[in-house]
Design a protein around this motif. Structure first.
Motif, PDB file in Angstrom:
ATOM      1  N   PRO A  73       0.800  -1.237   0.000  1.00 19.70           N
ATOM      2  CA  PRO A  73       0.000   0.000   0.000  1.00 19.70           C
ATOM      3  C   PRO A  73       0.827   1.278   0.000  1.00 19.70           C
ATOM      4  CG  PRO A  73      -0.300  -1.255   2.045  1.00 19.70           C
ATOM      5  CD  PRO A  73       0.461  -2.132   1.115  1.00 19.70           C
ATOM      6  N   SER A  74       1.957   1.267   0.695  1.00 18.74           N
ATOM      7  CA  SER A  74       2.724   2.516   0.755  1.00 18.74           C
ATOM      8  C   SER A  74       3.364   2.814  -0.595  1.00 18.74           C
ATOM      9  CB  SER A  74       3.775   2.456   1.856  1.00 18.74           C
ATOM     10  OG  SER A  74       4.800   1.570   1.504  1.00 18.74           O
ATOM     11  N   LEU A  75       3.681   1.751  -1.338  1.00 19.86           N
ATOM     12  CA  LEU A  75       4.238   1.961  -2.678  1.00 19.86           C
ATOM     13  C   LEU A  75       3.141   2.395  -3.634  1.00 19.86           C
ATOM     14  CD1 LEU A  75       6.730  -1.042  -2.944  1.00 19.86           C
ATOM     15  CD2 LEU A  75       7.213   1.342  -2.411  1.00 19.86           C
ATOM     16  N   PRO A  91       7.327  11.263  -4.892  1.00 17.89           N
ATOM     17  CA  PRO A  91       8.265  10.414  -4.165  1.00 17.89           C
ATOM     18  C   PRO A  91       7.855  10.283  -2.697  1.00 17.89           C
ATOM     19  CG  PRO A  91       9.412  12.239  -5.254  1.00 17.89           C
ATOM     20  CD  PRO A  91       7.950  12.500  -5.384  1.00 17.89           C
ATOM     21  N   ARG A  92       8.432   9.292  -2.028  1.00 18.15           N
ATOM     22  CA  ARG A  92       8.117   9.095  -0.614  1.00 18.15           C
ATOM     23  C   ARG A  92       9.392   9.205   0.205  1.00 18.15           C
ATOM     24  NH1 ARG A  92       6.876   3.101   1.329  1.00 18.15           N
ATOM     25  NH2 ARG A  92       9.019   3.007   0.566  1.00 18.15           N
ATOM     26  N   VAL A  93       9.343   9.960   1.278  1.00 17.79           N
ATOM     27  CA  VAL A  93      10.483  10.068   2.186  1.00 17.79           C
ATOM     28  C   VAL A  93      10.093   9.436   3.514  1.00 17.79           C
ATOM     29  CG1 VAL A  93      12.167  11.605   3.237  1.00 17.79           C
ATOM     30  CG2 VAL A  93      10.877  12.366   1.235  1.00 17.79           C
ATOM     31  N   GLU A 104       5.367  -8.167   4.119  1.00 15.78           N
ATOM     32  CA  GLU A 104       6.638  -8.866   4.216  1.00 15.78           C
ATOM     33  C   GLU A 104       7.815  -7.999   3.771  1.00 15.78           C
ATOM     34  OE1 GLU A 104       7.171 -12.349   1.788  1.00 15.78           O
ATOM     35  OE2 GLU A 104       9.231 -12.538   2.521  1.00 15.78           O
ATOM     36  N   HIS A 105       7.656  -7.303   2.616  1.00 19.26           N
ATOM     37  CA  HIS A 105       8.828  -6.576   2.124  1.00 19.26           C
ATOM     38  C   HIS A 105       9.220  -5.451   3.056  1.00 19.26           C
ATOM     39  CE1 HIS A 105       5.834  -3.896   0.353  1.00 19.26           C
ATOM     40  NE2 HIS A 105       6.772  -2.988   0.261  1.00 19.26           N
ATOM     41  N   THR A 106       8.233  -4.865   3.719  1.00 16.45           N
ATOM     42  CA  THR A 106       8.530  -3.782   4.660  1.00 16.45           C
ATOM     43  C   THR A 106       9.282  -4.337   5.870  1.00 16.45           C
ATOM     44  OG1 THR A 106       6.448  -2.826   3.939  1.00 16.45           O
ATOM     45  CG2 THR A 106       7.481  -1.839   5.860  1.00 16.45           C
ATOM     46  N   ALA A 134      16.116   4.828   7.114  1.00 13.25           N
ATOM     47  CA  ALA A 134      15.482   5.869   6.300  1.00 13.25           C
ATOM     48  C   ALA A 134      15.497   5.439   4.845  1.00 13.25           C
ATOM     49  CB  ALA A 134      16.233   7.187   6.464  1.00 13.25           C
ATOM     50  N   SER A 135      14.507   5.920   4.121  1.00 13.19           N
ATOM     51  CA  SER A 135      14.482   5.574   2.710  1.00 13.19           C
ATOM     52  C   SER A 135      13.839   6.689   1.899  1.00 13.19           C
ATOM     53  CB  SER A 135      13.723   4.264   2.488  1.00 13.19           C
ATOM     54  OG  SER A 135      12.337   4.473   2.662  1.00 13.19           O
ATOM     55  N   TYR A 136      14.225   6.723   0.657  1.00 16.81           N
ATOM     56  CA  TYR A 136      13.648   7.675  -0.287  1.00 16.81           C
ATOM     57  C   TYR A 136      13.261   6.878  -1.517  1.00 16.81           C
ATOM     58  CZ  TYR A 136      13.217  11.796  -3.303  1.00 16.81           C
ATOM     59  OH  TYR A 136      12.749  12.765  -4.147  1.00 16.81           O
ATOM     60  N   THR A 137      12.031   6.958  -1.939  1.00 14.20           N
ATOM     61  CA  THR A 137      11.522   6.118  -3.023  1.00 14.20           C
ATOM     62  C   THR A 137      10.940   6.981  -4.131  1.00 14.20           C
ATOM     63  OG1 THR A 137      10.951   4.484  -1.338  1.00 14.20           O
ATOM     64  CG2 THR A 137      10.031   4.157  -3.545  1.00 14.20           C
ATOM     65  N   LEU A 138      11.441   6.761  -5.326  1.00 15.46           N
ATOM     66  CA  LEU A 138      11.004   7.530  -6.502  1.00 15.46           C
ATOM     67  C   LEU A 138      10.339   6.611  -7.518  1.00 15.46           C
ATOM     68  CD1 LEU A 138      14.271   9.504  -7.357  1.00 15.46           C
ATOM     69  CD2 LEU A 138      12.067  10.548  -6.865  1.00 15.46           C
ATOM     70  N   ILE A 179      12.712   3.394  -7.792  1.00 15.91           N
ATOM     71  CA  ILE A 179      14.099   3.441  -7.315  1.00 15.91           C
ATOM     72  C   ILE A 179      14.035   3.645  -5.804  1.00 15.91           C
ATOM     73  CG2 ILE A 179      16.341   4.603  -7.425  1.00 15.91           C
ATOM     74  CD1 ILE A 179      15.432   5.897 -10.024  1.00 15.91           C
ATOM     75  N   PHE A 180      14.773   2.822  -5.069  1.00 17.63           N
ATOM     76  CA  PHE A 180      14.842   2.960  -3.616  1.00 17.63           C
ATOM     77  C   PHE A 180      16.235   3.409  -3.206  1.00 17.63           C
ATOM     78  CE2 PHE A 180      11.874  -0.513  -4.535  1.00 17.63           C
ATOM     79  CZ  PHE A 180      10.732  -0.059  -3.885  1.00 17.63           C
ATOM     80  N   PHE A 181      16.316   4.463  -2.410  1.00 14.23           N
ATOM     81  CA  PHE A 181      17.568   4.852  -1.742  1.00 14.23           C
ATOM     82  C   PHE A 181      17.375   4.509  -0.272  1.00 14.23           C
ATOM     83  CE2 PHE A 181      17.171   7.733  -5.352  1.00 14.23           C
ATOM     84  CZ  PHE A 181      18.454   7.760  -5.883  1.00 14.23           C
TER      85      PHE A 181
HETATM   86  C1  SIN Z   1       9.721  -0.045   0.881  1.00 17.56           C
HETATM   87  O1  SIN Z   1      10.447   0.950   1.061  1.00 17.56           O
HETATM   88  O2  SIN Z   1       8.477  -0.006   0.877  1.00 17.56           O
HETATM   89  C2  SIN Z   1      10.370  -1.348   0.681  1.00 17.56           C
HETATM   90  C3  SIN Z   1      10.922  -1.541  -0.678  1.00 17.56           C
HETATM   91  C4  SIN Z   1      12.426  -1.349  -0.739  1.00 17.56           C
HETATM   92  O3  SIN Z   1      12.968  -0.448  -0.111  1.00 17.56           O
HETATM   93  O4  SIN Z   1      13.089  -2.091  -1.494  1.00 17.56           O
END
Ligand code: SIN
Ligand code: C2E
Ligand code: SIN
Ligand code: SIN
Ligand code: FE
Ligand code: FE
Length: 375
Positions: free
Chosen positions: A74-76, A85-87, A100-102, A112-116, A128-130
Motif C-alpha cells: 500500500p505505501s508503494l 516520491p516518498r520520504v 513482508e517486504h517492509t 530511512a528511505s527515499y523512493t522515486l 528506485i529505492f535509496f
Molecule cells: C519499501 O520501502 O516499501 C520497501 C521496498 C524497498 O525499499 O526495497
C-alpha cells in the motif's frame, strides 16, 4: 558538478546496467555517504507484479528474489497514486508492518528511505529505492540533489529496458508476415515466459542466481523460437507428424534463431547490453537434451547453459498442455507424468522439479493466460 559529470559519462558508456548503477552509487556516496543501498524494482503491468531487478548494496540485499503484487504494497501504491516520491526518515517502526517486504527492509536495519517512481512516456516502469542505515538523513536539501541522481538512474533503467523492447519489436517486425501463421500463440509466450521465471526463481537460492538474470530470462524467453521464422508453412503448420526430412528442416530453427539474434544485436548496436549471451543461448540451445541427444550442438548436462535448460522445461510443458496443429492439448496431470519421464533424460532434473513443486503458480499462470482464438 564534476561528480554529476562523471556519473553522466558512466551513463553514456556501454556498460551493463548493474555496473552503471554501482558507478552512480559511488558518485552519490562521495556526496551522501549515508546512502547504503540503491535498488530498482520493475513492474509487470500484465500481472501487476513488482519485482526486484538490480541493486548496488553488495551482498546484503534484503529483497533478493522478492516480488509483490502492487496492491499488497500500500505505501508503494500510494506513491504511484499521488505521483510523488516518498520520504521515510525513521523506518524502525516498520518491523511491525503486516507487509513482508517492509519487514525485510526493517530487519536489515535501514532507518530511512527515499523512493522515486520511474515513468517513461507516462507509463509506470518501477521504483528506485535509496536506503540508509541512519535516520533523518533525507533533508530537503539532500533530496533536491538526490533527485538529480534519481533522474539519471531512471534514464539508465529506461535505456536498458528500451534496448530490450527495441529488440523485441524488431523481432516482431521481422516476423510480421510469419506472425499470423505462427501456431505458437501470444498466450503460449505469456505462459512459457512466466514458467521460465518461476523455474529460475525456484532455483535462485541453490544456484545463486540474481534477480537481474531471472528477469532477463523472463524478458528473453519469448524469443526462443525466433528461428521458426525461417521454416516454411508446409512444415510448420503440418497437421500431422513430420517425416524425417521435414523434421531435419524443423530442427534448423535453433541454429537459425541464433543467427537471427546475432544479426539483430549487430544491426541495433546492442552488443553491450547485458545478458545478450543469455538471449543467444536461449535461441540456440533450448532443444539440447541433458543426455546429449538434443540439437543443434548435442551438449550434455551442465554444458547446456542454465537459461536453455530452464526454457526447455517451460517450452515442453507448455507445448504438451497446449493444442498444436499436430497434437491436442494434454491435461496437466499427463504433462507432469511426461516431465517426470523426461527428467534426467532430455530435461534437467532440477528444472523439472522446480516447475512441478510450484504447480499452484503454474495453474494460476494458465488461468490468467488462457488460449483464445486471437492468441
Ligand atoms: C519499501 O520501502 O516499501 C520497501 C521496498 C524497498 O525499499 O526495497
Ligand atoms: P513445439 O510445438 O513448441 O514443441 C516444443 C517441444 O515440446 C518439442 O521439441 C518437444 O520436445 C516437446 N513436445 C511437443 N509435443 C510433444 C509431444 O506430443 N510429446 C513429447 N514427448 N514432447 C512433445 P521438438 O520435438 O524438437 O520440436 C520442435 C518444434 O518442431 C515443435 O515446437 C513444433 O513446432 C515442430 N514439431 C515437432 N514435431 C512436430 C510434428 O509432429 N508436426 C509438426 N507439424 N510440427 C512438429
Ligand atoms: C508497504 O510498504 O508496502 C506498506 C507499508 C505499510 O503500510 O505498513
Ligand atoms: C492452456 O494451454 O491454455 C492451459 C492448459 C491447461 O489448463 O491445462
Ligand atoms: Fe523450439
Ligand atoms: Fe515454443
Amino acid at each position: 558538478m564534476t561528480k554529476h559529470h562523471d556519473a553522466l559519462n558512466d551513463l553514456n558508456k556501454h556498460i551493463p546496467l548493474r555496473n552503471k548503477l554501482a558507478a552512480a552509487h559511488e558518485s552519490i556516496r562521495d556526496v551522501f555517504p549515508f546512502i547504503a543501498r540503491i535498488a530498482i524494482a520493475i513492474y509487470d503491468p500484465k500481472t501487476t507484479l513488482l519485482k526486484t531487478f538490480v541493486h548496488s548494496s553488495g551482498d546484503d540485499n534484503p529483497l533478493d528474489h522478492y516480488q509483490a503484487l502492487l496492491e499488497d504494497a500500500p505505501s508503494l501504491k500510494a506513491i504511484l497514486d499521488k505521483g510523488l516520491p516518498r520520504v521515510i526518515n525513521n523506518q524502525l517502526t516498520y518491523e511491525d508492518s503486516e507487509h513482508e517486504h517492509t519487514r525485510r527492509i526493517g530487519r536489515q536495519g535501514y532507518a530511512a528511505s527515499y523512493t522515486l517512481p520511474i515513468f517513461s512516456d507516462g507509463n509506470f516502469i518501477g521504483f528506485i529505492f535509496f536506503n540508509s542505515y541512519e535516520k533523518d538523513v533525507f533533508s530537503e536539501n539532500a533530496l533536491s540533489q538526490i533527485d538529480v541522481y534519481g533522474h539519471m538512474i531512471s534514464l539508465m533503467v529506461i535505456n536498458e529496458l528500451t534496448s530490450i523492447h527495441t529488440l523485441t519489436a524488431a523481432v516482431k517486425t521481422t516476423g510480421h508476415i510469419t506472425h499470423t501463421r505462427d501456431p505458437e500463440t501470444g498466450s503460449h509466450i505469456d505462459r512459457m515466459s512466466r514458467y521460465s521465471r518461476l523455474i529460475a526463481s525456484a532455483l535462485a537460492e541453490d544456484y545463486d542466481l540474481d534477480d537481474s538474470y531471472i528477469e532477463h530470462i523472463f524478458m528473453f524467453s519469448p524469443l526462443h523460437d525466433i528461428g521458426k521464422i525461417g521454416i516454411p508453412d508446409k512444415i510448420l503448420l503440418k497437421p500431422g507428424q513430420l517425416d524425417d526430412a521435414e523434421a531435419a528442416i524443423m530442427r534448423t530453427h535453433a541454429h537459425k534463431g541464433r543467427e537471427i539474434i546475432d544479426d539483430l544485436i549487430r544491426n541495433f548496436g546492442l552488443e553491450n547490453v547485458e545478458y545478450m549471451n543469455v538471449l543467444r543461448n536461449i535461441a540456440e540451445h533450448h532443444h539440447e537434451a541433458v543426455n546429449g541427444s538434443g540439437y543443434p550442438a548435442g551438449m550434455q548436462g551442465d554444458q547446456i547453459p542454465l537459461e536453455a535448460r530452464i526454457v526447455a522445461v517451460a517450452d515442453v510443458f507448455d507445448a504438451l498442455t497446449s493444442q498444436r496443429p499436430y497434437k491436442d492439448a494434454w491435461s496437466n496431470e499427463d504433462a507432469i507424468a511426461t516431465l517426470h519421464e523426461l527428467a534426467g533424460e532430455t530435461l534437467d532434473r532440477d528444472c523439472v522439479k522446480a516447475l512441478i513443486e510450484n504447480i499452484e503458480e503454474v495453474e494460476q499462470i494458465q488461468k490468467q493466460f488462457v488460449e483464445n482464438n486471437y492468441g
